[in-house]
Scaffold this motif. Structure first.
Motif, short mmCIF file in Angstrom:
data_model
loop_
_atom_site.label_atom_id
_atom_site.label_comp_id
_atom_site.label_asym_id
_atom_site.label_seq_id
_atom_site.Cartn_x
_atom_site.Cartn_y
_atom_site.Cartn_z
N ALA A 9 0.80 -1.23 0.00
CA ALA A 9 0.00 0.00 0.00
C ALA A 9 0.83 1.28 0.00
O ALA A 9 0.47 2.22 -0.70
CB ALA A 9 -0.98 -0.01 1.16
N PRO A 10 1.93 1.37 0.77
CA PRO A 10 2.69 2.62 0.74
C PRO A 10 3.17 3.01 -0.67
O PRO A 10 3.12 4.18 -1.03
CB PRO A 10 3.87 2.36 1.68
CG PRO A 10 3.34 1.34 2.64
CD PRO A 10 2.43 0.47 1.80
N ARG A 11 3.61 2.04 -1.47
CA ARG A 11 4.04 2.35 -2.84
C ARG A 11 2.86 2.87 -3.66
O ARG A 11 2.98 3.84 -4.40
CB ARG A 11 4.66 1.11 -3.49
CG ARG A 11 5.08 1.29 -4.93
CD ARG A 11 6.18 2.32 -5.08
NE ARG A 11 6.50 2.58 -6.46
CZ ARG A 11 7.69 2.88 -6.90
NH1 ARG A 11 8.70 2.96 -6.05
NH2 ARG A 11 7.90 3.11 -8.16
N GLU A 12 1.72 2.24 -3.51
CA GLU A 12 0.52 2.67 -4.23
C GLU A 12 0.13 4.08 -3.83
O GLU A 12 -0.27 4.89 -4.67
CB GLU A 12 -0.63 1.70 -3.91
CG GLU A 12 -1.38 1.24 -5.13
CD GLU A 12 -2.40 0.18 -4.76
OE1 GLU A 12 -3.56 0.57 -4.56
OE2 GLU A 12 -2.00 -1.00 -4.66
N GLN A 13 0.24 4.37 -2.54
CA GLN A 13 -0.07 5.71 -2.05
C GLN A 13 0.90 6.74 -2.64
O GLN A 13 0.49 7.84 -3.02
CB GLN A 13 -0.04 5.75 -0.53
CG GLN A 13 -1.18 4.99 0.12
CD GLN A 13 -1.02 4.85 1.62
OE1 GLN A 13 0.03 5.17 2.18
NE2 GLN A 13 -2.05 4.34 2.28
N LEU A 14 2.17 6.37 -2.72
CA LEU A 14 3.15 7.28 -3.32
C LEU A 14 2.84 7.53 -4.79
O LEU A 14 2.92 8.66 -5.27
CB LEU A 14 4.56 6.70 -3.17
CG LEU A 14 5.17 6.74 -1.77
CD1 LEU A 14 6.47 5.94 -1.74
CD2 LEU A 14 5.40 8.18 -1.34
N GLU A 15 2.51 6.48 -5.52
CA GLU A 15 2.18 6.63 -6.94
C GLU A 15 0.94 7.49 -7.12
O GLU A 15 0.89 8.33 -8.03
CB GLU A 15 2.02 5.26 -7.60
CG GLU A 15 3.35 4.53 -7.72
CD GLU A 15 3.21 3.09 -8.19
OE1 GLU A 15 2.07 2.57 -8.28
OE2 GLU A 15 4.27 2.47 -8.46
N ASN A 16 -0.07 7.31 -6.26
CA ASN A 16 -1.27 8.15 -6.32
C ASN A 16 -0.95 9.61 -6.01
O ASN A 16 -1.47 10.53 -6.66
CB ASN A 16 -2.36 7.63 -5.37
CG ASN A 16 -3.00 6.36 -5.88
OD1 ASN A 16 -3.00 6.08 -7.08
ND2 ASN A 16 -3.54 5.57 -4.97
N ALA A 17 -0.07 9.82 -5.02
CA ALA A 17 0.33 11.18 -4.67
C ALA A 17 1.09 11.83 -5.83
O ALA A 17 0.89 13.01 -6.13
CB ALA A 17 1.20 11.17 -3.40
N LEU A 18 1.94 11.05 -6.50
CA LEU A 18 2.65 11.56 -7.66
C LEU A 18 1.66 11.94 -8.75
O LEU A 18 1.76 13.01 -9.36
CB LEU A 18 3.65 10.53 -8.18
CG LEU A 18 4.34 10.87 -9.51
CD1 LEU A 18 5.18 12.14 -9.37
CD2 LEU A 18 5.18 9.70 -9.98
N GLY A 19 0.68 11.07 -9.00
CA GLY A 19 -0.34 11.37 -10.01
C GLY A 19 -1.08 12.66 -9.72
O GLY A 19 -1.33 13.46 -10.61
N LYS A 20 -1.41 12.88 -8.45
CA LYS A 20 -2.10 14.12 -8.07
C LYS A 20 -1.21 15.34 -8.33
O LYS A 20 -1.68 16.37 -8.81
CB LYS A 20 -2.49 14.07 -6.59
CG LYS A 20 -3.66 13.17 -6.31
CD LYS A 20 -4.00 13.18 -4.83
CE LYS A 20 -5.13 12.24 -4.53
NZ LYS A 20 -5.46 12.20 -3.09
N GLN A 21 0.07 15.22 -8.00
CA GLN A 21 0.98 16.34 -8.21
C GLN A 21 1.21 16.62 -9.70
O GLN A 21 1.29 17.77 -10.12
CB GLN A 21 2.30 16.12 -7.48
CG GLN A 21 2.18 16.14 -5.97
CD GLN A 21 1.49 17.39 -5.46
OE1 GLN A 21 1.85 18.51 -5.84
NE2 GLN A 21 0.48 17.23 -4.63
N LEU A 22 1.31 15.56 -10.49
CA LEU A 22 1.46 15.75 -11.93
C LEU A 22 0.20 16.39 -12.52
O LEU A 22 0.29 17.28 -13.38
CB LEU A 22 1.76 14.42 -12.63
CG LEU A 22 3.15 13.85 -12.38
CD1 LEU A 22 3.27 12.46 -12.98
CD2 LEU A 22 4.22 14.78 -12.93
#
Length: 152
Positions: A9-22
């Protein structure tokens, strides 16, 4: 660095956070481009300013090259170019290599207006990084280069 493929889950959360920032970056960039287009000429659609910016960056080109390079359909490019010509921002000229081919380029007025619009766009951009230390800016550039697949 390898991707964590364990479904953690932490990796998925990081990828989602990156998507939001992009998404935020793309949205902010679009908003800045729309403001720059309005600064250039509020009577024009932002797509017309996209053509202007392309001509400013790359120089004279045919309508077909403009359409292909900007991912716009040829009829839209043709319509926008006619409008830009009528306003004195763009001119048609014969190609030096092939006198039958027509190249589109910015007029002096078009160049001047583009410079002014881009100055305003640049100032909005540079306000965001004004407080960054050089090291932070360098790291950000390197990460973007890597993200964009441009690392050497």
């Amino acid at each position: 660095m390898q991707r964590n493929t364990s479904g953690n889950a932490p990796r998925e959360q990081l990828e989602n956070a990156l998507g939001k920032q992009l998404n935020a970056l793309l949205s902010a960039s679009h908003a800045i481009n729309v403001r720059a287009a309005a600064r250039f000429d509020a009577s024009l659609q932002p797509a017309a300013f996209h053509l202007i910016r392309w001509l400013y960056a790359y120089g004279p080109a045919s309508a077909a090259v403009l359409a292909d390079s900007t991912a716009m359909d040829r009829s839209s490019v043709s319509r926008l170019i006619k409008q830009l010509e009528s306003l004195g921002y763009v001119r048609r000229e014969a190609s030096p290599e092939d006198g039958r081919a027509i190249l589109l380029s910015l007029t002096e007025h078009g160049q001047q207006m583009t410079v002014e619009a881009l100055k305003e766009k640049g100032s909005l951009f540079y306000e965001r990084i004004a407080g960054w230390e050089d090291k932070q800016l360098h790291e950000f550039i390197e990460l973007l280069r890597k993200f964009n697949g441009l690392e050497c």
